[in-house]
Design an enzyme around this catalytic site. Structure first.
Site, PDB file in Angstrom:
ATOM      1  N   LYS A 152       4.459 -18.901 -13.443  1.00 38.51           N
ATOM      2  CA  LYS A 152       4.565 -20.027 -14.375  1.00 38.51           C
ATOM      3  C   LYS A 152       3.442 -21.012 -14.046  1.00 38.51           C
ATOM      4  O   LYS A 152       3.508 -21.719 -13.045  1.00 38.51           O
ATOM      5  CB  LYS A 152       5.902 -20.754 -14.212  1.00 38.51           C
ATOM      6  CG  LYS A 152       6.083 -21.821 -15.285  1.00 38.51           C
ATOM      7  CD  LYS A 152       7.037 -22.931 -14.878  1.00 38.51           C
ATOM      8  CE  LYS A 152       6.352 -24.142 -14.333  1.00 38.51           C
ATOM      9  NZ  LYS A 152       5.411 -24.831 -15.223  1.00 38.51           N
ATOM     10  N   GLU A 159       2.421 -26.400 -17.390  1.00 40.40           N
ATOM     11  CA  GLU A 159       2.574 -26.398 -18.854  1.00 40.40           C
ATOM     12  C   GLU A 159       1.350 -26.991 -19.542  1.00 40.40           C
ATOM     13  O   GLU A 159       1.128 -26.756 -20.726  1.00 40.40           O
ATOM     14  CB  GLU A 159       3.851 -27.150 -19.265  1.00 40.40           C
ATOM     15  CG  GLU A 159       3.988 -28.572 -18.747  1.00 40.40           C
ATOM     16  CD  GLU A 159       4.610 -28.657 -17.338  1.00 40.40           C
ATOM     17  OE1 GLU A 159       4.352 -27.752 -16.518  1.00 40.40           O
ATOM     18  OE2 GLU A 159       5.329 -29.638 -17.072  1.00 40.40           O
ATOM     19  N   GLY A 163       1.772 -27.517  -5.588  1.00 39.78           N
ATOM     20  CA  GLY A 163       1.951 -28.712  -6.403  1.00 39.78           C
ATOM     21  C   GLY A 163       2.305 -29.899  -5.532  1.00 39.78           C
ATOM     22  O   GLY A 163       1.991 -29.914  -4.330  1.00 39.78           O
ATOM     23  N   GLY A 164       2.983 -30.869  -6.116  1.00 47.76           N
ATOM     24  CA  GLY A 164       3.263 -32.115  -5.412  1.00 47.76           C
ATOM     25  C   GLY A 164       4.458 -32.018  -4.466  1.00 47.76           C
ATOM     26  O   GLY A 164       5.290 -31.115  -4.581  1.00 47.76           O
ATOM     27  N   THR A 215       8.102 -32.146  -6.035  1.00 47.65           N
ATOM     28  CA  THR A 215       8.483 -30.864  -6.647  1.00 47.65           C
ATOM     29  C   THR A 215       8.728 -29.819  -5.561  1.00 47.65           C
ATOM     30  O   THR A 215       9.664 -29.021  -5.663  1.00 47.65           O
ATOM     31  CB  THR A 215       7.379 -30.370  -7.612  1.00 47.65           C
ATOM     32  OG1 THR A 215       6.960 -31.459  -8.423  1.00 47.65           O
ATOM     33  CG2 THR A 215       7.874 -29.258  -8.487  1.00 47.65           C
ATOM     34  N   GLY A 216       7.917 -29.831  -4.530  1.00 51.08           N
ATOM     35  CA  GLY A 216       8.095 -28.892  -3.417  1.00 51.08           C
ATOM     36  C   GLY A 216       9.468 -29.046  -2.783  1.00 51.08           C
ATOM     37  O   GLY A 216      10.139 -28.047  -2.465  1.00 51.08           O
ATOM     38  N   GLU A 276       2.447 -25.043  -0.918  1.00 48.53           N
ATOM     39  CA  GLU A 276       1.128 -25.675  -0.740  1.00 48.53           C
ATOM     40  C   GLU A 276       1.216 -27.020  -1.435  1.00 48.53           C
ATOM     41  O   GLU A 276       1.175 -27.073  -2.673  1.00 48.53           O
ATOM     42  CB  GLU A 276       0.034 -24.829  -1.390  1.00 48.53           C
ATOM     43  CG  GLU A 276      -0.268 -23.529  -0.714  1.00 48.53           C
ATOM     44  CD  GLU A 276      -1.010 -23.684   0.600  1.00 48.53           C
ATOM     45  OE1 GLU A 276      -1.521 -24.785   0.884  1.00 48.53           O
ATOM     46  OE2 GLU A 276      -1.066 -22.693   1.338  1.00 48.53           O
ATOM     47  N   CYS A 331      -6.466 -31.222  -3.881  1.00 46.26           N
ATOM     48  CA  CYS A 331      -5.405 -31.511  -2.898  1.00 46.26           C
ATOM     49  C   CYS A 331      -6.008 -31.932  -1.562  1.00 46.26           C
ATOM     50  O   CYS A 331      -5.425 -32.723  -0.828  1.00 46.26           O
ATOM     51  CB  CYS A 331      -4.516 -30.301  -2.722  1.00 46.26           C
ATOM     52  SG  CYS A 331      -5.440 -28.789  -2.461  1.00 46.26           S
ATOM     53  N   GLU A 335      -0.355 -40.127  -1.696  1.00 49.87           N
ATOM     54  CA  GLU A 335      -1.427 -39.339  -2.310  1.00 49.87           C
ATOM     55  C   GLU A 335      -1.642 -39.902  -3.721  1.00 49.87           C
ATOM     56  O   GLU A 335      -0.777 -39.786  -4.580  1.00 49.87           O
ATOM     57  CB  GLU A 335      -1.008 -37.866  -2.397  1.00 49.87           C
ATOM     58  CG  GLU A 335      -2.092 -36.980  -2.976  1.00 49.87           C
ATOM     59  CD  GLU A 335      -1.601 -35.594  -3.379  1.00 49.87           C
ATOM     60  OE1 GLU A 335      -0.525 -35.480  -3.965  1.00 49.87           O
ATOM     61  OE2 GLU A 335      -2.342 -34.629  -3.106  1.00 49.87           O
TER      62      GLU A 335
HETATM   63  P1  NAD Z   1       3.628 -30.844  -9.855  1.00 49.34           P
HETATM   64  O1  NAD Z   1       4.406 -30.715  -8.597  1.00 49.34           O
HETATM   65  O2  NAD Z   1       3.969 -31.933 -10.788  1.00 49.34           O
HETATM   66  O3  NAD Z   1       3.722 -29.505 -10.720  1.00 49.34           O
HETATM   67  C1  NAD Z   1       3.335 -28.248 -10.206  1.00 49.34           C
HETATM   68  C2  NAD Z   1       4.080 -27.158 -10.932  1.00 49.34           C
HETATM   69  O4  NAD Z   1       5.474 -27.289 -10.665  1.00 49.34           O
HETATM   70  C3  NAD Z   1       3.928 -27.193 -12.448  1.00 49.34           C
HETATM   71  O5  NAD Z   1       3.812 -25.876 -12.917  1.00 49.34           O
HETATM   72  C4  NAD Z   1       5.250 -27.803 -12.897  1.00 49.34           C
HETATM   73  O6  NAD Z   1       5.638 -27.447 -14.202  1.00 49.34           O
HETATM   74  C5  NAD Z   1       6.207 -27.219 -11.879  1.00 49.34           C
HETATM   75  N1  NAD Z   1       7.470 -27.945 -11.708  1.00 49.34           N
HETATM   76  C6  NAD Z   1       7.720 -29.258 -11.949  1.00 49.34           C
HETATM   77  N2  NAD Z   1       9.010 -29.542 -11.648  1.00 49.34           N
HETATM   78  C7  NAD Z   1       9.586 -28.387 -11.231  1.00 49.34           C
HETATM   79  C8  NAD Z   1      10.887 -28.039 -10.769  1.00 49.34           C
HETATM   80  N3  NAD Z   1      11.861 -28.929 -10.685  1.00 49.34           N
HETATM   81  N4  NAD Z   1      11.120 -26.765 -10.393  1.00 49.34           N
HETATM   82  C9  NAD Z   1      10.137 -25.849 -10.441  1.00 49.34           C
HETATM   83  N5  NAD Z   1       8.892 -26.112 -10.883  1.00 49.34           N
HETATM   84  C10 NAD Z   1       8.611 -27.371 -11.265  1.00 49.34           C
HETATM   85  O7  NAD Z   1       2.113 -30.889  -9.401  1.00 49.34           O
HETATM   86  P2  NAD Z   1       0.840 -31.113 -10.321  1.00 49.34           P
HETATM   87  O8  NAD Z   1       0.855 -32.537 -10.763  1.00 49.34           O
HETATM   88  O9  NAD Z   1       0.746 -30.020 -11.331  1.00 49.34           O
HETATM   89  O10 NAD Z   1      -0.349 -30.860  -9.261  1.00 49.34           O
HETATM   90  C11 NAD Z   1      -0.815 -31.840  -8.430  1.00 49.34           C
HETATM   91  C12 NAD Z   1      -0.261 -31.674  -7.031  1.00 49.34           C
HETATM   92  O11 NAD Z   1      -0.539 -30.378  -6.526  1.00 49.34           O
HETATM   93  C13 NAD Z   1      -0.890 -32.643  -6.044  1.00 49.34           C
HETATM   94  O12 NAD Z   1       0.102 -33.189  -5.210  1.00 49.34           O
HETATM   95  C14 NAD Z   1      -1.821 -31.749  -5.233  1.00 49.34           C
HETATM   96  O13 NAD Z   1      -2.115 -32.242  -3.944  1.00 49.34           O
HETATM   97  C15 NAD Z   1      -1.064 -30.469  -5.196  1.00 49.34           C
HETATM   98  N6  NAD Z   1      -1.941 -29.328  -4.901  1.00 49.34           N
HETATM   99  C16 NAD Z   1      -1.905 -28.765  -3.660  1.00 49.34           C
HETATM  100  C17 NAD Z   1      -2.763 -27.708  -3.347  1.00 49.34           C
HETATM  101  C18 NAD Z   1      -2.784 -27.073  -1.975  1.00 49.34           C
HETATM  102  O14 NAD Z   1      -3.471 -26.080  -1.800  1.00 49.34           O
HETATM  103  N7  NAD Z   1      -2.049 -27.580  -0.996  1.00 49.34           N
HETATM  104  C19 NAD Z   1      -3.655 -27.243  -4.323  1.00 49.34           C
HETATM  105  C20 NAD Z   1      -3.670 -27.840  -5.574  1.00 49.34           C
HETATM  106  C21 NAD Z   1      -2.807 -28.884  -5.859  1.00 49.34           C
END
Ligand code: NAD
Length: 496
Positions: free
Chosen positions: A180, A183, A233-234, A237-238, A255, A289, A389
């Site tokens: 996934k 979006e 991701g963030g 969410t993690g 990550e 990131c 961040e």
């Molecule tokens: P985000 O956490 O908002 O979203 C990431 C993904 O998670 C999206 O596909 C989103 O639809 C999905 N998501 C959202 N809520 C969810 C839920 N409850 N359950 C499952 N999936 C869900 O992050 P973002 O705004 O897309 O990306 C930015 C973040 O990603 C920053 O914090 C950045 O540091 C991090 N990032 C980390 C790395 C790394 O290698 N460590 C690399 C790139 C980005």
């Protein structure tokens, strides 16, 4: 989102391109100017279940897992070749979805091809090992097996790059997966599924569902038929994903974000350090990131360094993907720009001084979601702009007078993704690079990485590692097989 009977077939489930079962669609816009880039299907939770079931069936059939590892590697090498052949198409799609400059998207495509090539080459290199069990009649071996069905959830900043760090090792190990993407940036993930489809990957091994986190991401994180959820991701969410995966004791790879220190000593090459401080914080509008947005600089050179940094930051040209004069691009959405605006305002309210930026650029940027390169000085350690961040083009500045203080500042974060040390003294470089609690450390550089080396975070920047040989570990289980070639009565329980 909207209802549309003509929903496009942009979900890839069980080897077929299908529309969403609800007919719902989502319009993707370019964040540089708000123009429409495309319309894709918006999957439902039920569509996600169908994709998970397809991945499960494919895994249970075992066709891909039992394909010789060399052949699995060959397929990944073919993906790399296709990425080179279709580079323009992929880079253009990535640039339009993210608003990043075409030249940056092209660089991403080279990195993605390199990732597939790396895992293609090592797919058969780590079959397991023999163990000396201390008994010549025993054959004891550790073998690696695919973990099963992998749920993959990826962000919008490097959409296909982050996906490739998951897809390549997962396929190398013989897994099936459901991915996934964010979006907001689905198009290059659609394209890579097209490549896998055309290369003849067995049906159900690779599946794509498009949609938001709540509808599509949540079931991927909690479904009992998903064995591993790999997320980039963030932090918030993690946490939600780890919590959703916990009841099923699902393996989780995370990550997450970073608050990455860029530590500059007075003996560093001044010009190179200033130049790379700009790259560290403002490359790709700071939407990296590992962006070095926390400048930690030795007091004796701070004033001159920051003056130069600010003056050069003011010269950075913002623009859309195809603007040849542009040096950096927009943020991803209006909501994201509001978040960065609020982050800077809170930093200033907490006592930081705005040296430059803090605005959305000139009238020529009104149609897009731009935010000007920003420098905040006089930041206390507990300023929210230093702690959080920001995920935008914002550099905070803190000063130090001893090496111990530099290390202490650089480690005073809940994150631990990346950082850099700038010095001409190799002893200082060695000591500080070892003392920093972050997963990647650059010495006299910022940002380069190679797929051969592990990537990931200490502390709240994540769990596990992507890339390098360790990147395979996420996607396989170790099994110990102990064979006694001379079975004998043990005599432990005497015959009665
Ligand atoms: P985000 O956490 O908002 O979203 C990431 C993904 O998670 C999206 O596909 C989103 O639809 C999905 N998501 C959202 N809520 C969810 C839920 N409850 N359950 C499952 N999936 C869900 O992050 P973002 O705004 O897309 O990306 C930015 C973040 O990603 C920053 O914090 C950045 O540091 C991090 N990032 C980390 C790395 C790394 O290698 N460590 C690399 C790139 C980005």
């Amino acid at each position: 989102m909207s209802d549309n009977a003509q929903a496009p077939a942009t979900l890839y489930i069980d080897g077929r391109w299908v529309p969403s079962s609800s007919g719902e669609t989502r319009t993707i816009v370019c964040p540089a100017d708000g123009t429409e880039v495309g319309v894709v299907s918006e999957a439902t939770a039920a569509d996600t279940e169908v994709a998970i079931a397809a991945a499960r069936r494919a895994f249970e059939r075992g066709e891909w897992a039992s394909t010789p590892a060399v052949e699995r590697g060959d397929l990944l090498l073919s993906v790399a070749d296709e990425l080179v052949r279709r580079k323009d198409e992929f880079a253009r799609a990535e640039a339009l979805d993210t608003g990043k400059r075409l030249v940056e998207a092209e660089g991403d495509m080279d990195d993605i091809a390199a990732c597939f090539r790396f895992y293609g080459k090592i797919a058969d290199q780590h079959p397991g090992r023999l163990v000396d069990a201390g008994d010549p009649s025993v054959i004891s071996k550790v073998v690696y097996e695919p973990i099963g069905v992998c749920g993959m959830i990826t962000p919008w900043n490097f959409p296909l790059l982050q996906a490739s760090w998951k897809i390549a090792p997962a396929l190398a190990c013989g897994n099936s997966f459901v991915i996934k993407p964010s979006e907001m940036t689905p198009h290059t993930t659609i394209l890579i599924l097209d490549v896998l489809d055309k290369l003849g990957l067995p049906a159900g091994v690779a599946n794509l569902v498009l949609g938001d986190g709540k509808t599509v991401g949540a079931p991927l994180s909690s479904h009992p038929d998903v064995d591993l959820v790999s997320f980039t991701g963030g932090l918030a969410t993690g946490r939600a994903i780890a919590a959703a995966a916990a009841p099923g004791i699902k393996k989780v790879a995370l990550e997450l974000g970073g608050k990455n220190p860029n530590v500059v000593f007075a003996d560093a090459d001044f010009e190179a350090a200033v130049d790379n401080a700009l790259n560290a914080g403002f490359l790709d509008s700071g939407l990296v990131c590992s962006a070095g947005t926390r400048l930690v600089i030795e007091e004796s050179i701070a004033e001159r360094f920051v003056d130069e940094l600010v003056s050069r930051a003011e010269g950075i040209v913002m623009g859309g993907p195809f603007d040849e004069k542009a040096e950096t691009g927009p943020l991803i959405s209006a909501a994201h720009r509001d978040k960065v605006t609020d982050y800077v305002e809170r930093g200033v309210s907490a006592g930081a001084t705005l040296r430059t930026g803090g605005n959305w650029g000139g009238p020529e940027h009104e149609k897009g979601f731009f935010y000007a390169p920003t420098v905040l000085v006089g930041c206390d350690r507990d300023n929210p702009a230093v702690i959080e961040e920001g995920f935008g083009p914002v550099i905070t500045v803190e000063t130090f007078s001893t090496e111990a203080e530099a290390i202490e500042i650089a480690n005073s974060t809940e994150y631990g993704l990346a950082g850099a040390v700038w010095t001409s003294d190799s002893g200082t470089a060695n000591r500080v690079s070892r003392a920093l609690r972050h997963g990647t450390i650059w010495i006299n550089d910022y940002h380069p990485y190679v797929p051969q080396a592990e990537w990931g975070g200490f502390k709240m920047s994540g769990i596990g590692r992507e890339l390098g040989p360790t990147g395979l570990e996420e996607y396989r289980e170790a099994k110990h097989i102990y064979e006694n070639t001379e079975p004998a009565v043990s005599g432990w329980f005497p015959k009665k």
